[in-house]
Each structure stands twice: as C-alpha cells, then as structure tokens.
Design a protein around this motif. Structure first.
Motif, PDB file in Angstrom:
ATOM      1  N   PHE A   1       0.809  -1.216   0.000  1.00 38.83           N
ATOM      2  CA  PHE A   1       0.000   0.000   0.000  1.00 38.83           C
ATOM      3  C   PHE A   1       0.844   1.269   0.000  1.00 38.83           C
ATOM      4  CE2 PHE A   1      -4.109  -1.940   2.002  1.00 38.83           C
ATOM      5  CZ  PHE A   1      -4.331  -2.633   0.819  1.00 38.83           C
ATOM      6  N   ASP A   2       2.077   1.176   0.479  1.00 40.08           N
ATOM      7  CA  ASP A   2       2.902   2.390   0.489  1.00 40.08           C
ATOM      8  C   ASP A   2       3.353   2.785  -0.911  1.00 40.08           C
ATOM      9  OD1 ASP A   2       4.703   0.360   0.051  1.00 40.08           O
ATOM     10  OD2 ASP A   2       6.094   0.929   1.644  1.00 40.08           O
ATOM     11  N   THR A   3       3.048   1.963  -1.930  1.00 43.93           N
ATOM     12  CA  THR A   3       3.345   2.339  -3.316  1.00 43.93           C
ATOM     13  C   THR A   3       2.206   3.135  -3.944  1.00 43.93           C
ATOM     14  OG1 THR A   3       2.381   0.323  -4.281  1.00 43.93           O
ATOM     15  CG2 THR A   3       4.681   0.208  -3.587  1.00 43.93           C
ATOM     16  N   LEU A   4       1.089   3.232  -3.244  1.00 47.17           N
ATOM     17  CA  LEU A   4      -0.075   3.918  -3.800  1.00 47.17           C
ATOM     18  C   LEU A   4       0.007   5.419  -3.559  1.00 47.17           C
ATOM     19  CD1 LEU A   4      -2.835   1.426  -2.595  1.00 47.17           C
ATOM     20  CD2 LEU A   4      -1.765   1.551  -4.853  1.00 47.17           C
ATOM     21  N   PRO A   5      -0.489   6.209  -4.502  1.00 45.36           N
ATOM     22  CA  PRO A   5      -0.450   7.669  -4.349  1.00 45.36           C
ATOM     23  C   PRO A   5      -1.540   8.175  -3.417  1.00 45.36           C
ATOM     24  CG  PRO A   5      -1.535   7.114  -6.400  1.00 45.36           C
ATOM     25  CD  PRO A   5      -1.062   5.809  -5.803  1.00 45.36           C
ATOM     26  N   LYS A   6      -1.199   9.167  -2.629  1.00 46.39           N
ATOM     27  CA  LYS A   6      -2.168   9.757  -1.721  1.00 46.39           C
ATOM     28  C   LYS A   6      -2.842  10.997  -2.311  1.00 46.39           C
ATOM     29  CE  LYS A   6       0.155   8.137   2.478  1.00 46.39           C
ATOM     30  NZ  LYS A   6       1.406   7.634   1.919  1.00 46.39           N
ATOM     31  N   ASP A   7      -2.398  11.408  -3.489  1.00 48.91           N
ATOM     32  CA  ASP A   7      -2.947  12.621  -4.093  1.00 48.91           C
ATOM     33  C   ASP A   7      -3.785  12.312  -5.338  1.00 48.91           C
ATOM     34  OD1 ASP A   7      -0.839  11.741  -5.623  1.00 48.91           O
ATOM     35  OD2 ASP A   7      -0.019  13.745  -6.008  1.00 48.91           O
ATOM     36  N   LYS A   8      -4.218  11.041  -5.481  1.00 54.01           N
ATOM     37  CA  LYS A   8      -5.039  10.668  -6.629  1.00 54.01           C
ATOM     38  C   LYS A   8      -6.264   9.893  -6.161  1.00 54.01           C
ATOM     39  CE  LYS A   8      -1.057  10.253  -9.778  1.00 54.01           C
ATOM     40  NZ  LYS A   8      -1.352  11.431 -10.587  1.00 54.01           N
ATOM     41  N   ASN A   9      -7.239   9.795  -7.054  1.00 53.72           N
ATOM     42  CA  ASN A   9      -8.404   8.955  -6.811  1.00 53.72           C
ATOM     43  C   ASN A   9      -8.029   7.523  -7.185  1.00 53.72           C
ATOM     44  OD1 ASN A   9     -10.264  11.209  -6.249  1.00 53.72           O
ATOM     45  ND2 ASN A   9      -9.944  11.700  -8.404  1.00 53.72           N
ATOM     46  N   ILE A  10      -7.997   6.638  -6.210  1.00 55.70           N
ATOM     47  CA  ILE A  10      -7.608   5.250  -6.456  1.00 55.70           C
ATOM     48  C   ILE A  10      -8.865   4.448  -6.780  1.00 55.70           C
ATOM     49  CG2 ILE A  10      -6.525   3.186  -5.504  1.00 55.70           C
ATOM     50  CD1 ILE A  10      -4.863   5.010  -3.714  1.00 55.70           C
TER      51      ILE A  10
ATOM     52  N   LEU B   1      -7.212   4.417   5.903  1.00 55.32           N
ATOM     53  CA  LEU B   1      -5.781   4.725   5.943  1.00 55.32           C
ATOM     54  C   LEU B   1      -5.475   6.057   5.275  1.00 55.32           C
ATOM     55  CD1 LEU B   1      -4.324   1.190   5.118  1.00 55.32           C
ATOM     56  CD2 LEU B   1      -4.342   2.344   7.334  1.00 55.32           C
ATOM     57  N   GLY B   2      -6.520   6.763   4.853  1.00 54.96           N
ATOM     58  CA  GLY B   2      -6.324   8.101   4.309  1.00 54.96           C
ATOM     59  C   GLY B   2      -6.266   8.202   2.810  1.00 54.96           C
ATOM     60  N   TYR B   3      -6.499   7.102   2.087  1.00 55.04           N
ATOM     61  CA  TYR B   3      -6.504   7.150   0.625  1.00 55.04           C
ATOM     62  C   TYR B   3      -7.907   7.464   0.124  1.00 55.04           C
ATOM     63  CZ  TYR B   3      -1.988   4.736   0.935  1.00 55.04           C
ATOM     64  OH  TYR B   3      -0.705   4.392   1.221  1.00 55.04           O
ATOM     65  N   ASN B   4      -7.978   8.153  -1.000  1.00 54.16           N
ATOM     66  CA  ASN B   4      -9.279   8.443  -1.599  1.00 54.16           C
ATOM     67  C   ASN B   4      -9.629   7.324  -2.573  1.00 54.16           C
ATOM     68  OD1 ASN B   4     -11.594  10.127  -1.996  1.00 54.16           O
ATOM     69  ND2 ASN B   4     -10.791  10.554  -4.024  1.00 54.16           N
ATOM     70  N   ALA B   5     -10.093   6.204  -2.030  1.00 53.15           N
ATOM     71  CA  ALA B   5     -10.330   5.003  -2.825  1.00 53.15           C
ATOM     72  C   ALA B   5     -11.811   4.768  -3.053  1.00 53.15           C
ATOM     73  CB  ALA B   5      -9.716   3.794  -2.133  1.00 53.15           C
ATOM     74  N   VAL B   6     -12.119   4.263  -4.247  1.00 51.71           N
ATOM     75  CA  VAL B   6     -13.475   3.845  -4.608  1.00 51.71           C
ATOM     76  C   VAL B   6     -13.355   2.547  -5.389  1.00 51.71           C
ATOM     77  CG1 VAL B   6     -14.443   6.180  -4.662  1.00 51.71           C
ATOM     78  CG2 VAL B   6     -13.431   5.213  -6.746  1.00 51.71           C
ATOM     79  N   SER B   7     -14.454   1.783  -5.463  1.00 51.42           N
ATOM     80  CA  SER B   7     -14.422   0.530  -6.212  1.00 51.42           C
ATOM     81  C   SER B   7     -15.290   0.628  -7.457  1.00 51.42           C
ATOM     82  CB  SER B   7     -14.885  -0.643  -5.341  1.00 51.42           C
ATOM     83  OG  SER B   7     -16.219  -0.470  -4.921  1.00 51.42           O
ATOM     84  N   VAL B   8     -14.879  -0.099  -8.491  1.00 53.81           N
ATOM     85  CA  VAL B   8     -15.622  -0.107  -9.758  1.00 53.81           C
ATOM     86  C   VAL B   8     -16.878  -0.954  -9.605  1.00 53.81           C
ATOM     87  CG1 VAL B   8     -15.554  -0.745 -12.200  1.00 53.81           C
ATOM     88  CG2 VAL B   8     -13.496   0.158 -11.078  1.00 53.81           C
ATOM     89  N   ASN B   9     -18.011  -0.420 -10.006  1.00 58.60           N
ATOM     90  CA  ASN B   9     -19.269  -1.151  -9.910  1.00 58.60           C
ATOM     91  C   ASN B   9     -19.160  -2.505 -10.612  1.00 58.60           C
ATOM     92  OD1 ASN B   9     -22.146  -1.307  -9.256  1.00 58.60           O
ATOM     93  ND2 ASN B   9     -22.436  -1.276 -11.478  1.00 58.60           N
ATOM     94  N   GLY B  10     -19.395  -3.573  -9.854  1.00 63.18           N
ATOM     95  CA  GLY B  10     -19.377  -4.910 -10.436  1.00 63.18           C
ATOM     96  C   GLY B  10     -18.009  -5.459 -10.725  1.00 63.18           C
ATOM     97  N   GLY B  11     -16.943  -4.732 -10.333  1.00 62.99           N
ATOM     98  CA  GLY B  11     -15.588  -5.194 -10.602  1.00 62.99           C
ATOM     99  C   GLY B  11     -15.313  -5.307 -12.090  1.00 62.99           C
ATOM    100  N   ILE B  12     -14.501  -6.273 -12.460  1.00 63.63           N
ATOM    101  CA  ILE B  12     -14.232  -6.501 -13.888  1.00 63.63           C
ATOM    102  C   ILE B  12     -15.432  -7.206 -14.515  1.00 63.63           C
ATOM    103  CG2 ILE B  12     -13.193  -8.804 -13.931  1.00 63.63           C
ATOM    104  CD1 ILE B  12     -11.672  -5.714 -15.609  1.00 63.63           C
ATOM    105  N   GLY B  13     -16.212  -7.900 -13.654  1.00 65.63           N
ATOM    106  CA  GLY B  13     -17.396  -8.603 -14.116  1.00 65.63           C
ATOM    107  C   GLY B  13     -17.156 -10.094 -14.308  1.00 65.63           C
ATOM    108  N   THR B  14     -18.082 -10.907 -13.843  1.00 70.39           N
ATOM    109  CA  THR B  14     -18.030 -12.356 -14.057  1.00 70.39           C
ATOM    110  C   THR B  14     -19.414 -12.808 -14.499  1.00 70.39           C
ATOM    111  OG1 THR B  14     -18.763 -13.036 -11.847  1.00 70.39           O
ATOM    112  CG2 THR B  14     -16.410 -12.521 -12.105  1.00 70.39           C
ATOM    113  N   PRO B  15     -19.563 -14.039 -14.972  1.00 69.30           N
ATOM    114  CA  PRO B  15     -20.905 -14.517 -15.333  1.00 69.30           C
ATOM    115  C   PRO B  15     -21.881 -14.466 -14.166  1.00 69.30           C
ATOM    116  CG  PRO B  15     -19.234 -15.952 -16.273  1.00 69.30           C
ATOM    117  CD  PRO B  15     -18.516 -15.003 -15.352  1.00 69.30           C
ATOM    118  N   ALA B  16     -21.356 -14.512 -12.937  1.00 63.28           N
ATOM    119  CA  ALA B  16     -22.233 -14.580 -11.764  1.00 63.28           C
ATOM    120  C   ALA B  16     -22.943 -13.272 -11.457  1.00 63.28           C
ATOM    121  CB  ALA B  16     -21.428 -15.020 -10.541  1.00 63.28           C
ATOM    122  N   ASN B  17     -22.372 -12.124 -11.905  1.00 58.64           N
ATOM    123  CA  ASN B  17     -23.019 -10.863 -11.509  1.00 58.64           C
ATOM    124  C   ASN B  17     -23.691 -10.135 -12.673  1.00 58.64           C
ATOM    125  OD1 ASN B  17     -20.543 -10.056 -12.587  1.00 58.64           O
ATOM    126  ND2 ASN B  17     -20.222  -8.424 -11.097  1.00 58.64           N
TER     127      ASN B  17
END
Length: 591
Positions: free
Chosen positions: A264-273, A293-309
């Motif tokens: 995680f210390d390789t991730l930028p703190k000044d970007k939207n992750i 931990l102070g990062y501005n992180a969000v997740s992609v809706n549905g991830g990459i996607g699989t047949p299950a979702n």
C-alpha cells in the motif's frame, strides 16, 4: 476488540488523514456526475482535520493482514444450510427499507446502508456471527469490513440479494416480509477512536451522494471515461494470472491476499484510487481499508465482471487489455530516437572494446556457420526460436541480425515487449554488415554456443512470446510466411478490395507523395499506438515502411496486441533495398 500484530505496518500509516461525510446505495445515474476534487496537500477528504491514529490504522490493516480463507464471505447456499440446521445467527439486510419490506431472509433485521449506518450498529449483538447482504455484495463488503474493524464477527453473503440469494434454488422458502426490529441485549463495546473514524466513513456518504464517487464506488462508464485522467490511479486486486490475461487499461496490480497491505505504500495519496476485483466484493473491503488509511479510494461497480453478476462489471461494457498488450504498446510509446536499431559502423567499435553484450544471429544455421560477427551466437528464425527466449540475457543488450533487418525487427519488437533490451542491426547481414567497409575484420566462422542466461520472464508474457514464434509454423509456405507478404501479393490484395487493411507507417509528407492504394497513414513514432485503436482485429493488416525494418517491429508489436499484421517485403523500398520493395518494383502508387 481483536489484538493485532502488525505494529511496523501500523507505524507506516500513522498520521494519515481520513474522510468524513455520506450517501445511500442506489443505482448510479447514466449522466456525467461531478468529481470531488482533491489536492496534493489534502489527499483525502477530512472532517475538520481529523488525524488518523495508530489504533485505527491497526484495525484497518489487520482486517486484510489477518483475513481468513473465506475472505469474510459465505455463499447463499451455505447460509441456507445453516438456517436449515437451525444455527443461531444474526442476519442483517442493509438494502433500503422498500427492498427489505418487499421480501428478505427470515429473521433478517434491516439497517439500511447510508450516513447513519455506523450508529445503528449498537443494536447488533456482540456474541453472534453477523451475516449481512446488500443488492450485489459490493457495499456490504464495505459494511462487513468496517464492522469487523469495530470488533464484530461479520461476513457478507456473496453476491448479495440480486445475484446470490435470489439465484439460489429454493431460496423462497427462507424468505419473509415480516419486519424484525433491531435490538440486542448484548451490544458491542466500541473503541471510541475506531468508532469515530468509522462513523466519519459513513457520514461522508452524504457528501459524495450524486457525484462520481457515490457510495464510495464509481460506475463502469465513469471509470472508462477517466482512464487518461492524471488524477486517477487504477488498481486491480485480482490474482496476478487473471490480471495478466485482462485488466482495465493502465491498472496496476496488488493481488488480494494477506500480504497486500505491504504494497500500500506504493499507492499515491494525491489521486483517486479506483479499485477493481472480480465482482466488486473484495474491492469493497479493500476500499474500506484504504479510506481508513487516508486514501481516496473507490471501487468499480461490479468489478471486472463475471458470469455470476449479471450485466454489471467493467469488462461487460468496455475493452480490457492483457499485460503483454500493454507492454508491447509501451515499446512503441517509449520508443527512443535510435528506433531500437544500430548501424554496423557503430557496433564494430563495441566489438573492439569487448563490451558486455550479446550478438544474436537469427539467420539459418548453414549461413551462420559460413561466417558471422565475432562472438555472435545463433538462434535461427522460425518456430524453434521460441525455445531460445529463456536462454537470452536480461542484464545486457542484445544486438540482432538477420538477412535484411526485417525479421530481426520483428524479433526485437517481441523481445523488448518481453523485457529484454534488444536492437536490430540496420539492414541485417546482406545489406548492412557485409556492405560496411572493413567488416571482414569483425567476422568469424567459429560456432559460439548460446549459453543459458536464465531469463526470468513473467509466465503470461513468456507464453505470448513463444506463441508468436511457434505461430510461424502455421504460415510457412503461405502468402504470409514469416509474417511478411511479397510486393506482388501486396499489389494483388490492394486490387482485390477484399477487406485487407493497408497501414503505411512512413511519415505523412512521404505518404502523401505516393502510397499503396487504400493505405491509411499512422506515422512511426511514440504516438502511433493511439492510431491502432480504430483498427479491426479480425482483418489482415498489411504494414509498410521504407525498408521493412520499422514495419517488422510494428508487426511484432501489433501481433502481440492481438492484430493479424504482416509487413511488406522490403517496405516501399529504398536505394539500399533495391530491387526489393513495393515502389522499387514499380507497383501502383496513389496520392
């Protein structure tokens, strides 16, 4: 509270900042939404400058570092088995009230996802495992992560109501519409600091409601629209093999696992992750940890996607790329001025000074044994070249020569994409080396063995590299032998108008003076990959340059990117290649 053993990691994340505001889970609107701007001095939104503590960082890190093999998840089928067996448990439905009232699992209480979610957790029991679900599993992943950080034993029901519970055979017998009130005689005693941080996490949902980052998520379309946005950093947490096969363009990889926190210390703190996994669920947990931990992180809706979702997930609507595609494109995107080529006159002094390098002669063995550059080893061009790849050195430059420079161009393109430092010797043996004054002093007939230098290549990339050369067997004896096409066959294809794409990579001023009929122009250079985006992958692409050498490299790169590309023998033709070359042989040109 659980005890944690990760003080070194905790100290790394001490004094980070956390966000605080909120919003409810709802389908993301299709129209563009405002992006909450962040600055380098304020990498994540803060509620009044709240400072992160070692304790909050510790529980956040430990959620991943001490995660069990079940990833804090249970399948709907397994939960129904537990319900059938009459196991004592708490079931929590975090969908909105209307969805809950329409039907929910028997005994489930409702605590809707939203700004006040953390404050409702006081009504849940401390002495039972809590099985929670939402619509698709993604916001519930955030919920159970924060609940576990508070000290609950919480698990999410995989894929939520829509794709998990309601898709399980016989689930109807385990549902009801009766409301089950929240409340417990054995509430959990929250640590005040941890609770304050997690309450701020949910309160922030109000601020991000209606924005690109509603629910600490981002839609597939918004993720795709921001691929080139320098304020966005894309992170895939899928396993390395799956990431290599397909990922969001530009995404970096930190595979989901107990040790992922170490990266995680390789991730930028000044970007939207922007985090993606397979279905959005482990990404949801990761987002919860990163945000605390102070990062501005969000997740992609549905991830990459699989047949299950169902039909959600980035890969269901937008193109993904493989690692070899990206690394191949990078060879052109980062092309140096020397074009990965060297003249014989520049190489000879390097032989004199015995520089640490490998000279690789890819001509056939009988020609090699008749005479080759001093010290050169032989790995003949053809399907067998695939077996030589792993023997090549990755710690020194490789100078490749063929007959005219064209197949050496292909070899160099592929080798550079695999991580080698490779250069072709301009115009090869016939038109370059043997035409250079004094070359005889730099030749020998001694056969030099190709020693095994033990190249360490990513398995995914090695497989692609080997497949490239093994594929030469399938085209042997055809119009496209050696991934090339003759000048005459090029002309016939141009006249046939059979769907073949002609790609001229010479500079535009030369192209406009005369080119193969129907050819489009994508000039050789660091921006040419952008010109490939509109090219079909289901059509033959015939590439020409001046002499065949940069077209050879281009073909090597394009084939690794999934295009069916071949190069015109000797290109358009130059005085050096004469009489070879399309124009040198007098075939039709148009302006």
């Amino acid at each position: 509270m659980k005890k944690f053993k990760f003080l070194p990691l905790i100290l790394i994340f001490a004094m980070l900042f956390i966000a605080g505001c909120g919003a409810q889970e709802a389908p993301a609107p299709e129209e563009a939404k405002p992006i909450i701007e962040k600055t380098e001095t304020d990498p994540a939104p803060a509620d009044g400058g709240q400072t992160e503590t070692d304790k909050v960082a510790g529980v956040a890190i430990a959620h991943l570092a001490e995660k069990p093999s079940d990833n804090y998840m249970i399948s709907a089928a397994s939960l129904i088995e537990k319900m059938t067996a009459g196991e004592s448990m708490t079931i929590l439905d975090i969908r909105q009230a209307d969805a809950y009232e329409a039907g929910h699992l028997k005994g489930a209480m409702n605590l809707s996802w939203g700004p006040d979610f953390a404050r409702g957790l006081k009504d849940l029991p401390a002495d039972q495992t809590i099985y929670a679900y939402c619509y698709s599993g993604q916001t519930c992943a955030q919920a159970i992560a924060t609940m576990n950080m508070l000290g609950f034993d919480a698990k999410s029901i995989s894929l939520g109501w829509n794709f998990g519970i309601s898709q399980t055979e016989g689930y109807e017998a385990f549902t009801e519409t009766e409301t089950n009130p929240l409340g417990t005689e054995n509430p959990l005693d929250f640590d005040p600091e941890v609770f304050a941080a997690i309450d701020a996490y949910y309160q922030e949902l109000a601020e991000v409601a209606g924005t690109t980052f509603a629910n600490h998520k981002i839609s597939e379309a918004d993720a795709n629209a921001n691929l080139d946005n320098p304020d966005f950093y894309f992170l895939s947490i899928r396993q390395e093999a799956d990431y290599n096969e397909a990922h969001i363009p530009g995404a970096k990889n930190i595979p989901w696992g107990n040790d992922m926190v170490n990266a995680f210390d390789t991730l930028p703190k000044d970007k939207n992750i922007v985090v993606n996994c397979y279905t959005g669920q482990t990404a949801g947990q990761t987002v919860a940890v990163l945000r605390l931990l102070g990062y501005n992180a969000v997740s992609v809706n549905g991830g990459i996607g699989t047949p299950a979702n169902g039909d959600i997930g980035y890969g269901k609507s937008f193109d993904t790329v493989s690692t070899i595609e990206e690394d191949a494109a990078a060879v052109l995107n980062n092309k140096p001025e020397h074009n990965y080529m060297i003249g014989a006159e520049a190489l000879f002094p390097m032989i004199d000074t015995q520089e640490d390098m490998l000279i690789l002669d890819i001509r056939q063995n009988d020609v090699y044994t008749a005479g080759h550059l001093t010290g050169a080893v032989n790995a003949p061009w053809g399907p067998g070249f695939a077996e030589a790849i792993e023997k090549l050195p990755m710690d020194k430059p490789i100078y490749v020569n063929c007959y005219s420079g064209q197949t050496a161009g292909q070899a160099v393109g592929v080798l550079n994409a695999l991580g080698f430092e490779a250069y072709s010797i301009r115009y090869g043996w016939n038109l370059g080396i043997s035409q250079t004054e004094g070359y005889e002093a730099y030749t020998e007939e001694t056969v030099n063995e190709l020693k095994d230098h033990g190249a360490e290549i990513n398995e995914h990339k090695l497989t692609a590299g080997k497949a490239y050369f093994e594929g030469l067997a399938a085209v042997a004896g055809t119009t496209f032998a050696n991934y090339k096409i003759s000048e005459e066959d090029t002309y016939k294809a141009a006249m046939a108008d059979d769907g073949t794409i002609f790609l001229d990579i010479r500079q535009n001023d030369v192209y406009t003076e005369g080119h193969i009929p129907g050819a489009i122009n994508v000039p050789w250079g660091t921006e040419m990959v952008a010109g490939f985006k509109d090219l079909p992958k289901d059509a033959k692409i015939v590439v020409n340059c001046y002499s065949g050498q940069t077209a050879g490299q281009t073909v090597g790169i394009m084939r690794l990117m999934g295009f069916d590309a071949v190069s015109v023998n000797a290109g358009m033709g130059t005085p050096v290649t004469a009489p070879a070359g399309y124009a040198n042989q007098g075939f039709e040109l148009v302006q």
